[in-house]
Design an enzyme around this catalytic site. Structure first.
Site, PDB file in Angstrom:
ATOM      1  N   GLU A  74       0.833  -1.203   0.000  1.00 33.96           N
ATOM      2  CA  GLU A  74       0.000   0.000   0.000  1.00 33.96           C
ATOM      3  C   GLU A  74       0.870   1.256   0.000  1.00 33.96           C
ATOM      4  O   GLU A  74       2.084   1.192   0.241  1.00 33.96           O
ATOM      5  CB  GLU A  74      -0.905   0.009   1.217  1.00 33.96           C
ATOM      6  CG  GLU A  74      -0.151   0.031   2.539  1.00 33.96           C
ATOM      7  CD  GLU A  74      -0.962   0.602   3.673  1.00 33.96           C
ATOM      8  OE1 GLU A  74      -1.287   1.803   3.586  1.00 33.96           O
ATOM      9  OE2 GLU A  74      -1.238  -0.126   4.645  1.00 33.96           O
ATOM     10  N   LYS A 209      -4.778  -2.893  14.188  1.00 33.38           N
ATOM     11  CA  LYS A 209      -4.074  -1.860  14.956  1.00 33.38           C
ATOM     12  C   LYS A 209      -4.619  -1.837  16.375  1.00 33.38           C
ATOM     13  O   LYS A 209      -5.825  -1.911  16.605  1.00 33.38           O
ATOM     14  CB  LYS A 209      -4.238  -0.503  14.281  1.00 33.38           C
ATOM     15  CG  LYS A 209      -3.638  -0.457  12.873  1.00 33.38           C
ATOM     16  CD  LYS A 209      -3.868   0.884  12.215  1.00 33.38           C
ATOM     17  CE  LYS A 209      -3.245   0.940  10.832  1.00 33.38           C
ATOM     18  NZ  LYS A 209      -3.968   0.152   9.827  1.00 33.38           N
TER      19      LYS A 209
END
Length: 353
Positions: A74, A209
């Site tokens: 990404e 996360k």
């Protein structure tokens, strides 16, 4: 100057229409359609056939044509994940790790309205220097970024879409988005999760996360029918640390086992993606209590400042980095490199089927 601008506009329109070849564009690159080599789902290759408007770098195009392992990367981490020049150096280092592990890196971004799969040094540098000026681009944003000729850095969901269109089966990132804490009131749930339920790409990450609600994230992935496996552990990792307190839905211990899961999904034509969670190595883990204290404080600040939507995660990660004295950034870089090694080995195992 106007003529030059008009030429750029016409070139972009041509690429989007699928009418520009490498000689005409001056990019020395290839326009998808792809080779249709995706191993994920039989419908995947069919739906990718005839896709145009995506510029493949020469290296990525040759690798896909030859059936070599390719790993998607990404670009949001470059523009929004860390400051310049650390972001540029990290991007180069991660690509080098992928190469050393036997795969071909394909960093994905939208440049001047055109999706690119595989970036050269100048393009990486451009993204790194422009940073937050570049639009953070998810599935929702992709049509507008392309139509307006803007530059976009790809989130997990957008990277998955463009990788799948080009027949790339494995994508490496730091951590996936998920269900935000307090989502029962805000309904703030990352588009990454729904993308995983419908786009056939395996995402290798360090878990969700740790600023997120991990138990609810795993529940949402189950609802979406997304296979989740932790590599070498029975516990799902929490990005900065190998432990989250959540049992992993499944476990694999080798790249071959992970590749076999992808192959099984292809055989059954399940259609969606899957998550392979690679715990950060113990030697690189951030001091758990310090980072968790920083996360709690950063969440409170985000709530008071009414930070919402796509800005939440970059805000939290930045504040956690500041509050932890840079310890979280060091761990972030380490886990991404570890994920790159793991993902490259999975891609190599998959290419040998």
């Amino acid at each position: 100057m106007n003529a030059e601008k008009n030429n750029a506009v016409q070139r972009r329109i041509g690429v989007l229409a699928g009418h520009v070849g490498s000689e005409a564009s001056g990019l020395q690159a290839t326009i998808c359609p792809t080779s249709g080599r995706s191993l994920f789902a039989s419908t995947s290759a069919q739906s990718h056939a005839g896709v145009s408007g995506i510029v493949l770098s020469p290296v990525v195009a040759r690798a896909l044509d030859a059936g070599l392992p390719v790993v998607a990367l990404e670009s949001t981490i470059i523009t929004h994940g860390m400051p310049y020049p650390q972001n540029l150096q990290t991007a180069k280092d991660v690509e080098a790790v992928v190469t050393q592990a036997g795969a071909v890196p394909a960093t994905i971004a939208i440049l001047d309205g055109v999706p690119h799969v595989g970036l050269d040094a100048a393009q990486l540098d451009r993204l790194a220097q422009e940073g937050h000026k570049v639009k953070k681009t998810s599935r929702r944003d992709l049509p507008h970024v392309m139509a307006t000729g803007a530059c976009g850095s790809t989130t997990v969901s957008c990277t998955m879409i463009l990788a799948a269109r080009c027949g790339i089966d494995v994508f490496v990132t730091g951590g996936i988005g998920g269900v935000h804490r307090g989502a029962e009131n805000s309904m703030d749930i990352s588009a990454d999760l729904t993308e995983l339920g419908r786009t056939p790409v395996a995402v290798v990450c360090a878990g969700a996360k740790s600023v997120l609600d991990i138990p609810r994230t795993l529940e949402y992935l189950e609802t979406q029918g997304v296979p989740v496996a932790t590599i070498g552990s029975d516990e799902f990792p929490a990005f900065f640390t190998p432990t989250s307190g959540c049992k992993s839905p499944s476990r694999v211990d080798t790249p071959e086992q992970a590749a076999a899961m992808i192959k099984a999904s292809s055989m059954l034509n399940l259609g969606g993606g899957m998550v392979f969670a690679a715990p950060i190595p113990d030697k690189d883990r951030a001091g758990g209590s310090r980072v968790e204290a920083a996360i709690t404080k950063a969440l409170d600040e985000a709530d008071k400042q009414r930070v919402m939507g796509a800005e939440v995660t970059p805000f939290l990660l930045k504040r956690v980095q500041e509050l932890s004295g840079g310890e979280s950034l060091t761990a972030n870089i380490a886990l991404i490199k570890n994920n790159a090694v793991v993902g490259s080995k999975i891609a190599a195992a998959l290419s040998s089927w």
